[in-house]
Write a protein that holds these residues in place. Structure first.
Motif, short mmCIF file in Angstrom:
data_model
loop_
_atom_site.label_atom_id
_atom_site.label_comp_id
_atom_site.label_asym_id
_atom_site.label_seq_id
_atom_site.Cartn_x
_atom_site.Cartn_y
_atom_site.Cartn_z
N LEU A 59 4.98 -44.12 123.01
CA LEU A 59 5.40 -42.89 122.35
C LEU A 59 6.80 -42.44 122.76
O LEU A 59 7.51 -41.81 121.98
CB LEU A 59 4.40 -41.77 122.64
N HIS A 60 7.18 -42.76 124.01
CA HIS A 60 8.45 -42.24 124.53
C HIS A 60 9.26 -43.35 125.21
O HIS A 60 9.52 -43.29 126.42
CB HIS A 60 8.19 -41.11 125.53
N PRO A 61 9.65 -44.39 124.48
CA PRO A 61 10.36 -45.52 125.11
C PRO A 61 11.71 -45.16 125.70
O PRO A 61 12.20 -45.87 126.58
CB PRO A 61 10.50 -46.52 123.95
N GLN A 62 12.31 -44.04 125.25
CA GLN A 62 13.63 -43.64 125.75
C GLN A 62 13.54 -42.45 126.72
O GLN A 62 14.56 -41.88 127.08
CB GLN A 62 14.53 -43.28 124.57
N HIS A 63 12.35 -42.10 127.11
CA HIS A 63 12.18 -40.95 128.01
C HIS A 63 12.84 -41.24 129.36
O HIS A 63 12.78 -42.38 129.86
CB HIS A 63 10.69 -40.66 128.20
N PRO A 64 13.50 -40.24 129.97
CA PRO A 64 14.16 -40.47 131.26
C PRO A 64 13.21 -40.94 132.37
O PRO A 64 13.66 -41.58 133.33
CB PRO A 64 14.74 -39.08 131.60
N SER A 65 11.93 -40.66 132.23
CA SER A 65 10.96 -41.05 133.26
C SER A 65 10.06 -42.20 132.83
O SER A 65 9.01 -42.41 133.43
CB SER A 65 10.09 -39.84 133.65
N VAL A 66 10.47 -42.95 131.82
CA VAL A 66 9.62 -44.04 131.36
C VAL A 66 9.49 -45.12 132.43
O VAL A 66 8.49 -45.86 132.48
CB VAL A 66 10.16 -44.64 130.04
N ASP A 67 10.49 -45.22 133.34
CA ASP A 67 10.38 -46.19 134.42
C ASP A 67 9.20 -45.86 135.34
O ASP A 67 8.55 -46.76 135.89
CB ASP A 67 11.68 -46.25 135.23
N TYR A 68 8.92 -44.58 135.48
CA TYR A 68 7.76 -44.16 136.29
C TYR A 68 6.47 -44.66 135.65
O TYR A 68 5.53 -45.08 136.36
CB TYR A 68 7.73 -42.64 136.40
N ALA A 69 6.40 -44.65 134.32
CA ALA A 69 5.21 -45.14 133.62
C ALA A 69 5.01 -46.63 133.90
O ALA A 69 3.88 -47.08 134.14
CB ALA A 69 5.32 -44.87 132.13
#
Length: 294
Positions: free
Chosen positions: A100-110
């Motif tokens: 849902l949020h591939p460009q989110h600033p915290s996607v690396d945390y996911a």
């Protein structure tokens, strides 16, 4: 026995308390305000009441799917599932957030949490309290975790989680290599010498610079000796002696000691042959130099 009874009693108590605590969400309902729901979920997380945190965050997202805390709730839901030992749910929540949020600033945390949850999925309840040899367990989750951490490191090399992910990849790689040696030792006991030698070769070819390489070479040498493939056995032994001259199975001349070089007929009894290796396994010393090389 007494300590085991105490451990079981503590586990039962914890489960009863968890069940009691899941009866309600401290007055939260679908009509509660977004800020109130989010603050309550944060209190659950701070108090490590992860089961209630999961329910609170799910309620928040369902009630306010486009609210200002929706994305944050989805992200924190990953950690809440992980803390509640719901590892498959944590992986699913991480996948959903990444999708849902591939460009989110915290996607690396996911990605990072997905790796943690994938590996933790291989740990059962009693393994957290009783010592076990992890190299003898199924490595499916370890391989999945390695792949997830690898994605994180390659896609987000500057992530604050990259360094820890790299360290975990080293551990997982060593674990996967050691698992191959554990399986090879099992094959030796079953008299499946070619299968054992192939496991050793796999370690040497695919897990270079891991502590298990020494055992991998020794496994190859032993397997080829048992199969009568003397040239291949000599090559493996020479490489072992060159790179690991202090390997405990080597004698002063750089050969496998006599305990490791008996012929097949001297190793397997008629009972072992008749039962295809299930009973009366051959007394071949096991290759395990973790204390020396790890």
């Amino acid at each position: 026995m007494k300590s085991l009874k105490i451990t079981i009693a503590l586990l039962l108590t914890a489960m009863l308390l968890a069940c009691a605590g899941n009866d309600e969400l401290d007055g939260l309902t679908a009509d509660s305000g977004e800020q109130q729901m989010y603050d309550q979920a944060q209190r659950y997380l701070r108090n490590r009441n992860f089961s209630l945190a999961v329910r609170g965050l799910q309620l928040l997202e369902s009630r306010y799917p486009f609210g200002r805390y929706a994305e944050q709730a989805q992200l924190e839901l990953i950690y809440a599932h992980y803390g509640a030992y719901e590892h498959e749910a944590a992986v699913e929540a991480a996948d959903r957030f990444i999708r849902l949020h591939p460009q989110h600033p915290s996607v690396d945390y996911a990605y990072y949490m997905k790796g943690l949850a994938a590996y933790a999925g291989n740990t059962d309840l009693f393994a957290r309290f009783l010592p076990t040899d992890v190299s003898s367990r199924d490595t499916t989750h370890a391989r999945e975790a390695f792949a997830e951490f690898s994605q994180l490191v390659s896609r987000f090399p500057g992530s604050p989680y990259a360094a820890d992910a790299k360290a975990r990849m080293v551990y997982l790689r060593n674990l996967l290599a050691r698992h191959e040696i554990t399986v090879a030792n099992y094959y030796f006991r079953r008299g499946a010498y070619l299968a054992a030698a192939n496991r050793g070769r796999y370690v040497v070819e695919n897990f270079q610079r891991t502590p298990a390489v020494a055992d991998g070479l020794a496994v190859m040498a032993q397997g080829y000796i048992m199969l009568g493939m003397n040239d291949l056995a000599r090559d493996a032994t020479d490489i072992l002696a060159l790179n690991f001259p202090d390997y405990p199975a080597l004698d002063d001349d750089g050969n496998l000691s006599s305990d490791y070089s008996l012929e097949e007929g001297q190793q397997r009894s008629w009972l072992n042959r008749a039962t295809f290796g299930l009973f009366d396994p051959p007394e071949i010393p096991q290759f395990d130099t973790r204390e020396q090389y790890e």
